[in-house]
Design a protein around this motif. Structure first.
Motif, PDB file in Angstrom:
ATOM      1  N   SER A  97      41.131   3.062  -3.077  1.00 44.33           N
ATOM      2  CA  SER A  97      40.811   2.822  -4.486  1.00 44.33           C
ATOM      3  C   SER A  97      39.705   3.759  -4.957  1.00 44.33           C
ATOM      4  N   GLN A  98      38.686   3.919  -4.132  1.00 46.56           N
ATOM      5  CA  GLN A  98      37.588   4.808  -4.509  1.00 46.56           C
ATOM      6  C   GLN A  98      38.079   6.247  -4.656  1.00 46.56           C
ATOM      7  N   PHE A  99      38.923   6.700  -3.738  1.00 43.28           N
ATOM      8  CA  PHE A  99      39.464   8.050  -3.787  1.00 43.28           C
ATOM      9  C   PHE A  99      40.302   8.246  -5.046  1.00 43.28           C
ATOM     10  N   MET A 100      41.241   7.327  -5.297  1.00 46.07           N
ATOM     11  CA  MET A 100      42.183   7.498  -6.404  1.00 46.07           C
ATOM     12  C   MET A 100      41.490   7.402  -7.754  1.00 46.07           C
ATOM     13  N   TRP A 101      40.529   6.504  -7.896  1.00 47.41           N
ATOM     14  CA  TRP A 101      39.860   6.383  -9.189  1.00 47.41           C
ATOM     15  C   TRP A 101      38.899   7.531  -9.421  1.00 47.41           C
ATOM     16  N   PHE A 102      38.294   8.073  -8.374  1.00 47.18           N
ATOM     17  CA  PHE A 102      37.500   9.297  -8.531  1.00 47.18           C
ATOM     18  C   PHE A 102      38.400  10.431  -9.017  1.00 47.18           C
ATOM     19  N   PHE A 103      39.529  10.606  -8.352  1.00 43.19           N
ATOM     20  CA  PHE A 103      40.459  11.676  -8.712  1.00 43.19           C
ATOM     21  C   PHE A 103      40.992  11.484 -10.129  1.00 43.19           C
ATOM     22  N   ALA A 104      41.419  10.259 -10.460  1.00 35.44           N
ATOM     23  CA  ALA A 104      42.019   9.991 -11.765  1.00 35.44           C
ATOM     24  C   ALA A 104      41.029  10.215 -12.902  1.00 35.44           C
ATOM     25  N   LEU A 105      39.807   9.696 -12.756  1.00 42.73           N
ATOM     26  CA  LEU A 105      38.854   9.820 -13.849  1.00 42.73           C
ATOM     27  C   LEU A 105      38.345  11.252 -13.980  1.00 42.73           C
ATOM     28  N   TYR A 106      38.147  11.940 -12.852  1.00 42.40           N
ATOM     29  CA  TYR A 106      37.704  13.333 -12.932  1.00 42.40           C
ATOM     30  C   TYR A 106      38.775  14.166 -13.636  1.00 42.40           C
ATOM     31  N   CYS A 107      40.040  13.962 -13.272  1.00 35.03           N
ATOM     32  CA  CYS A 107      41.125  14.688 -13.931  1.00 35.03           C
ATOM     33  C   CYS A 107      41.165  14.371 -15.421  1.00 35.03           C
ATOM     34  N   ALA A 108      40.975  13.099 -15.768  1.00 35.81           N
ATOM     35  CA  ALA A 108      40.991  12.702 -17.174  1.00 35.81           C
ATOM     36  C   ALA A 108      39.874  13.385 -17.952  1.00 35.81           C
ATOM     37  N   LEU A 109      38.683  13.405 -17.390  1.00 32.96           N
ATOM     38  CA  LEU A 109      37.558  14.070 -18.054  1.00 32.96           C
ATOM     39  C   LEU A 109      37.802  15.568 -18.184  1.00 32.96           C
ATOM     40  N   PHE A 110      38.359  16.166 -17.140  1.00 31.00           N
ATOM     41  CA  PHE A 110      38.640  17.603 -17.185  1.00 31.00           C
ATOM     42  C   PHE A 110      39.682  17.917 -18.254  1.00 31.00           C
ATOM     43  N   ILE A 111      40.736  17.117 -18.312  1.00 31.57           N
ATOM     44  CA  ILE A 111      41.806  17.356 -19.280  1.00 31.57           C
ATOM     45  C   ILE A 111      41.309  17.167 -20.713  1.00 31.57           C
ATOM     46  N   LEU A 112      40.524  16.128 -20.955  1.00 30.13           N
ATOM     47  CA  LEU A 112      40.087  15.805 -22.309  1.00 30.13           C
ATOM     48  C   LEU A 112      38.920  16.660 -22.792  1.00 30.13           C
ATOM     49  N   ILE A 113      38.081  17.128 -21.861  1.00 27.58           N
ATOM     50  CA  ILE A 113      36.870  17.857 -22.262  1.00 27.58           C
ATOM     51  C   ILE A 113      36.974  19.360 -22.002  1.00 27.58           C
ATOM     52  N   ARG A 114      37.506  19.739 -20.850  1.00 27.00           N
ATOM     53  CA  ARG A 114      37.480  21.147 -20.464  1.00 27.00           C
ATOM     54  C   ARG A 114      38.760  21.914 -20.777  1.00 27.00           C
ATOM     55  N   LEU A 115      39.891  21.215 -20.891  1.00 33.70           N
ATOM     56  CA  LEU A 115      41.174  21.889 -21.058  1.00 33.70           C
ATOM     57  C   LEU A 115      41.491  22.033 -22.546  1.00 33.70           C
ATOM     58  N   HIS A 116      41.617  23.282 -23.010  1.00 35.17           N
ATOM     59  CA  HIS A 116      41.857  23.548 -24.422  1.00 35.17           C
ATOM     60  C   HIS A 116      42.982  24.559 -24.591  1.00 35.17           C
ATOM     61  N   HIS A 117      43.540  24.579 -25.801  1.00 30.98           N
ATOM     62  CA  HIS A 117      44.523  25.592 -26.200  1.00 30.98           C
ATOM     63  C   HIS A 117      45.656  25.710 -25.192  1.00 30.98           C
ATOM     64  N   MET A 118      46.291  24.587 -24.899  1.00 30.61           N
ATOM     65  CA  MET A 118      47.359  24.602 -23.915  1.00 30.61           C
ATOM     66  C   MET A 118      48.667  25.128 -24.496  1.00 30.61           C
ATOM     67  N   ASN A 119      48.858  24.993 -25.817  1.00 35.39           N
ATOM     68  CA  ASN A 119      50.012  25.557 -26.489  1.00 35.39           C
ATOM     69  C   ASN A 119      49.693  25.692 -27.973  1.00 35.39           C
ATOM     70  N   ASN A 120      50.691  26.109 -28.767  1.00 38.36           N
ATOM     71  CA  ASN A 120      50.444  26.363 -30.176  1.00 38.36           C
ATOM     72  C   ASN A 120      50.528  25.116 -31.053  1.00 38.36           C
ATOM     73  N   SER A 121      50.986  24.023 -30.530  1.00 36.32           N
ATOM     74  CA  SER A 121      51.146  22.796 -31.307  1.00 36.32           C
ATOM     75  C   SER A 121      50.076  21.789 -30.896  1.00 36.32           C
ATOM     76  N   SER A 122      49.200  21.449 -31.819  1.00 34.18           N
ATOM     77  CA  SER A 122      48.130  20.510 -31.502  1.00 34.18           C
ATOM     78  C   SER A 122      48.686  19.126 -31.178  1.00 34.18           C
ATOM     79  N   ALA A 123      49.771  18.711 -31.886  1.00 41.22           N
ATOM     80  CA  ALA A 123      50.372  17.409 -31.618  1.00 41.22           C
ATOM     81  C   ALA A 123      50.992  17.374 -30.225  1.00 41.22           C
TER      82      ALA A 123
END
Length: 232
Positions: A97-123
């Motif tokens: 549980s500790q491993f999976m929730w660390f991985f899941a939340l870190y990925c979520a933060l990275f995707i929402l905060i660090r990952l930008h301009h993935m394609n031309n459609s914002s939606a």
């Protein structure tokens, strides 16, 4: 023939038991192997991409596991069901549980905060991001539930492991974003980094699109050069 006096034990690191004939339990047992698949993915990414952020993420994952080991052997709380094949009898907090929730939340933060301009459609970009985040969280929920269903941990052990994983993910992401990332441009100039082909892709908004377009341009340029050489 005399029997050997040696005691033979199974390598129980990936051994997960489930009730015989319980297909749902078998499915949950398979999901509980997710951390090993993630670690294999880390190894492949580090070997072939050699990106500092991926390496830092892996170091955080390893540190999270070390923290779990320390907590388990400090609290020393038994698991709800005794098993002779387990390599550790302690269950608080749940390492899966500790491993999976660390991985899941870190990925979520990275995707929402660090990952930008993935394609031309914002939606479409928002839909893609939400889908990835939900997939990571859903996987963490399934693995955590499976640890209770298969009697490897109590709900309390799973909830504490999840909370520790979430808290450490927030801490490690903040450290990576605010402390480690500004050091990456300096680290890649070190001789050891050049020797190991370590690189920093932090300032590239969409590394997948960047690599795709560069590879396509290089392939076209080499193709034109090859045609020119053949026509001479």
């Amino acid at each position: 023939m005399t029997e050997s006096a040696e005691k033979w034990v199974p390598l129980s690191l990936t051994l997960v038991e489930y009730p015989e004939g319980d297909h749902f339990g078998k499915l949950l047992a398979l999901f509980s192997l997710s951390p090993f698949a993630i670690l294999a993915g880390f190894a492949a990414l580090i070997l072939f991409r050699r990106d500092l952020h991926t390496i830092t993420f892996f170091i955080g994952t390893a540190t999270n596991e070390l923290l779990n080991f320390i907590l388990k052997h400090t609290i020393c709380e038994a698991r709800p069901m005794a098993r002779s094949s387990l390599y550790t009898e302690y269950g608080m907090p749940s390492s899966h549980s500790q491993f999976m929730w660390f991985f899941a939340l870190y990925c979520a933060l990275f995707i929402l905060i660090r990952l930008h301009h993935m394609n031309n459609s914002s939606a479409l970009e928002s839909f893609w991001k939400i889908g990835l985040v939900c997939s990571c969280i859903l996987l963490a929920i399934i693995v955590s539930f499976g640890r209770v269903y298969l009697n490897y941990h109590s709900w309390k052990q799973v909830l504490v492991g999840s909370a520790v994983g979430v808290a450490f993910a927030i801490f490690w992401f903040a450290m990576t974003h605010l402390v480690f990332s500004p050091l990456f441009p300096t680290i890649v100039t070190w001789k050891i980094s050049e020797l190991l082909l370590i690189r920093d892709t932090t300032l590239i908004p969409n590394i997948m699109w960047f690599e795709y377009t560069n590879t396509r341009q290089e392939a076209r340029a080499r193709g034109r050069k090859l045609v020119t050489m053949k026509s001479q």
